[in-house]
Design an enzyme around this catalytic site. Structure first.
Site, PDB file in Angstrom:
ATOM      1  N   ASP A  67      50.589  65.440  66.101  1.00  0.00           N
ATOM      2  CA  ASP A  67      51.871  64.877  65.702  1.00  0.00           C
ATOM      3  C   ASP A  67      52.906  65.388  66.714  1.00  0.00           C
ATOM      4  O   ASP A  67      53.204  66.581  66.763  1.00  0.00           O
ATOM      5  CB  ASP A  67      52.181  65.348  64.273  1.00  0.00           C
ATOM      6  CG  ASP A  67      53.481  64.790  63.719  1.00  0.00           C
ATOM      7  OD1 ASP A  67      54.393  64.488  64.512  1.00  0.00           O
ATOM      8  OD2 ASP A  67      53.591  64.697  62.478  1.00  0.00           O
ATOM      9  N   LYS A  75      62.838  60.332  63.753  1.00  0.00           N
ATOM     10  CA  LYS A  75      63.522  61.520  64.257  1.00  0.00           C
ATOM     11  C   LYS A  75      64.100  61.255  65.655  1.00  0.00           C
ATOM     12  O   LYS A  75      64.964  60.418  65.784  1.00  0.00           O
ATOM     13  CB  LYS A  75      62.555  62.711  64.213  1.00  0.00           C
ATOM     14  CG  LYS A  75      61.758  62.822  62.897  1.00  0.00           C
ATOM     15  CD  LYS A  75      62.621  63.120  61.686  1.00  0.00           C
ATOM     16  CE  LYS A  75      61.911  62.943  60.343  1.00  0.00           C
ATOM     17  NZ  LYS A  75      60.629  63.606  60.190  1.00  0.00           N
ATOM     18  N   ARG A 133      51.918  39.927  60.213  1.00  0.00           N
ATOM     19  CA  ARG A 133      51.339  41.255  59.949  1.00  0.00           C
ATOM     20  C   ARG A 133      50.461  41.653  61.116  1.00  0.00           C
ATOM     21  O   ARG A 133      50.424  42.805  61.524  1.00  0.00           O
ATOM     22  CB  ARG A 133      50.541  41.285  58.634  1.00  0.00           C
ATOM     23  CG  ARG A 133      49.717  42.566  58.498  1.00  0.00           C
ATOM     24  CD  ARG A 133      49.238  42.926  57.087  1.00  0.00           C
ATOM     25  NE  ARG A 133      48.932  41.802  56.246  1.00  0.00           N
ATOM     26  CZ  ARG A 133      47.817  41.051  56.345  1.00  0.00           C
ATOM     27  NH1 ARG A 133      46.892  41.331  57.250  1.00  0.00           N
ATOM     28  NH2 ARG A 133      47.633  40.045  55.530  1.00  0.00           N
ATOM     29  N   TYR A 167      53.336  68.987  59.158  1.00  0.00           N
ATOM     30  CA  TYR A 167      54.385  68.392  58.322  1.00  0.00           C
ATOM     31  C   TYR A 167      53.934  68.344  56.851  1.00  0.00           C
ATOM     32  O   TYR A 167      52.779  68.007  56.563  1.00  0.00           O
ATOM     33  CB  TYR A 167      54.665  66.983  58.855  1.00  0.00           C
ATOM     34  CG  TYR A 167      55.694  66.231  58.070  1.00  0.00           C
ATOM     35  CD1 TYR A 167      57.030  66.595  58.119  1.00  0.00           C
ATOM     36  CD2 TYR A 167      55.334  65.149  57.277  1.00  0.00           C
ATOM     37  CE1 TYR A 167      57.982  65.906  57.391  1.00  0.00           C
ATOM     38  CE2 TYR A 167      56.280  64.452  56.553  1.00  0.00           C
ATOM     39  CZ  TYR A 167      57.604  64.841  56.606  1.00  0.00           C
ATOM     40  OH  TYR A 167      58.534  64.155  55.889  1.00  0.00           O
TER      41      TYR A 167
HETATM   42  C1  LIG Z   1      59.506  63.404  59.384  1.00  0.00           C
HETATM   43  C2  LIG Z   1      58.172  63.779  59.902  1.00  0.00           C
HETATM   44  C3  LIG Z   1      57.026  63.051  59.543  1.00  0.00           C
HETATM   45  C4  LIG Z   1      57.063  61.908  58.550  1.00  0.00           C
HETATM   46  O1  LIG Z   1      57.745  60.820  59.063  1.00  0.00           O
HETATM   47  P1  LIG Z   1      58.492  59.723  58.135  1.00  0.00           P
HETATM   48  O2  LIG Z   1      59.056  58.806  59.152  1.00  0.00           O
HETATM   49  O3  LIG Z   1      59.504  60.471  57.329  1.00  0.00           O
HETATM   50  O4  LIG Z   1      57.445  59.107  57.275  1.00  0.00           O
HETATM   51  C5  LIG Z   1      55.823  63.412  60.113  1.00  0.00           C
HETATM   52  N1  LIG Z   1      55.738  64.447  60.968  1.00  0.00           N
HETATM   53  C6  LIG Z   1      56.812  65.170  61.322  1.00  0.00           C
HETATM   54  C7  LIG Z   1      56.651  66.310  62.272  1.00  0.00           C
HETATM   55  C8  LIG Z   1      58.067  64.868  60.807  1.00  0.00           C
HETATM   56  O5  LIG Z   1      59.122  65.602  61.153  1.00  0.00           O
END
Ligand SMILES: *Cc1c(COP(=O)(O)O)cnc(C)c1O
Length: 388
Positions: free
Chosen positions: A173, A198, A49, A101
């Site tokens: 983000d 993504k 961990r 998001y």
């Molecule tokens: C998909 C997404 C998230 C969340 O990510 P996960 O891997 O689904 O937990 C956060 N921010 C943005 C801009 C996203 O497109």
């Protein structure tokens, strides 16, 4: 390695070959613990961990690519974002972009609110609104640009300067851009988070999250949460994320080139009311985006004249997946009204341009001519179905 071109650094992060054997990739260290030859002096690795060499290679790679002191890999984008938010405490206040998001909005307005972290949501494209929301309790500003799904642009340097002036952390983000196209730490941000699910993972076969801290002190605070809370990325998924990083540049270059062509094509279609893409000259954030990013990305949203056209398009396309998520090698069409923004009250959704005619397209690696031909036949079919 920093003297090399970004494409080279995507392949050679500095921890890109196995130190033990010279193997061309860091192996998947599928372990939970490590033997200690001297129980009074534990070695570099004691429990997985805390540290795992596969995860460490990924954390080293993302820190280098974003230009930060320290990187962290988490079990999902939301685990990365939540772990970063856990460096704050009850009574702290955050100013957050209203177009972040949906999952970030949800956890701030439910879980973290219950734990006493206060949030004010503002239109972060308007710096005066951000400034007006700062209180003596404010500890950070959290924004996302381009935003989802209408790709609004926030001035990153402007936010970073404001944060510095008020001694706040600036957090963003960077999922839609990735460090290949936008490096917020270079513009003065303190923390960058990602859903590596993504574009970074890039193959729609993985859930992963990343965070990078600009300096070692903030890095220590995130590291404390990562180890204590434990929402770490496993070694298999760390391996896949590292693998995705190596082709990120070529994928995104090609995907955004296709996206630019498709955005222009969509703008000329009679069924299309509005196209949202930061690369278009008439996009309200175009100039700011071009100043702070090296490319326009591969996500386009567009509004059709009716709900029937939007639904008909999604039922008639043959190439793209119709699904949530984005950033994969395959094109993905999403319907924000029932997918990402279903929880938002209809009036609020309309106010933000997320109408029942709005569709989001993440452009994949298919031949662009096939994609436009498919969209064309699906729009025509949708138009006929919708005709009285
Ligand atoms: C998909 C997404 C998230 C969340 O990510 P996960 O891997 O689904 O937990 C956060 N921010 C943005 C801009 C996203 O497109």
């Amino acid at each position: 390695m920093n003297e090399h071109d970004f494409q080279t650094r995507l392949i050679h992060s500095g921890l890109d070959r196995d130190p033990l054997t010279g193997a061309s990739a860091i192996p998947i260290y599928q372990v939970s613990t490590y033997h200690q030859p001297d129980p009074e002096h534990l070695g570099r690795y004691d429990y997985a961990r805390s540290d795992n060499p596969t995860r460490e290679a990924l954390e080293h790679a993302i820190a280098g690519l974003e230009g930060g002191a320290r990187g962290f890999a988490f079990a999902s984008g939301m685990a990365a974002i939540s772990s970063v938010l856990m460096i704050f405490q009850a009574g702290d206040h955050l100013v957050v972009g209203e177009d972040i998001y949906g999952g970030t909005y949800r956890i701030l307005s439910t879980v973290f609110q219950r734990w006493g972290l206060k949030t004010t949501f503002v239109d972060s494209t308007n710096l005066a609104q951000v400034r007006a929301a700062i209180t003596p309790e404010t500890k950070a500003i959290f924004v996302e640009t381009p935003s989802n799904p209408t790709l609004k642009i926030t001035d990153l340097a402007g936010i970073a300067a404001m944060a510095k002036e008020h001694h706040l952390l600036a957090i963003t983000d960077n999922t839609f851009m990735t460090p290949f196209l936008q490096r917020p730490l270079e513009l003065g941000f303190d923390i960058v988070v990602h859903s590596a699910t993504k574009f970074i993972g890039g193959h729609s076969d993985l859930i992963a999250g990343l965070a990078v801290a600009r300096d070692a002190e903030i890095g220590r605070r995130i590291r404390h949460v990562q180890n204590a809370f434990g929402a770490i990325l496993g070694p298999q998924d760390s391996f896949l994320t590292l693998r995705g990083l190596k082709t990120l540049g070529v994928r995104l270059e090609r995907q955004q080139q296709s996206a630019a062509g498709i955005a222009r094509w969509l703008s000329a279609q009679p069924e299309v009311k509005t196209v949202y893409y930061p690369g278009l000259n008439d996009h309200p954030g175009h100039a700011v985006h071009r100043r702070q990013a090296d490319g326009d990305g591969a996500v386009i949203s567009f509004e059709l004249h009716s709900r029937e056209l939007a639904v008909g398009l999604m039922k008639n396309v043959r190439i793209p997946l119709v699904a949530v998520s984005l950033g994969g090698v395959e094109s993905i069409l999403s319907y924000p009204a029932t997918m990402s923004h279903a929880a938002m009250p209809a009036a609020e959704r309309e106010r933000r341009g997320i109408t029942s005619g709005l569709v989001r397209l993440s452009v994949g690696l298919e031949a662009p001519a096939d994609l436009t031909a498919d969209l064309d036949q699906a729009l025509t079919a949708a138009g006929k179905e919708g005709a009285p």
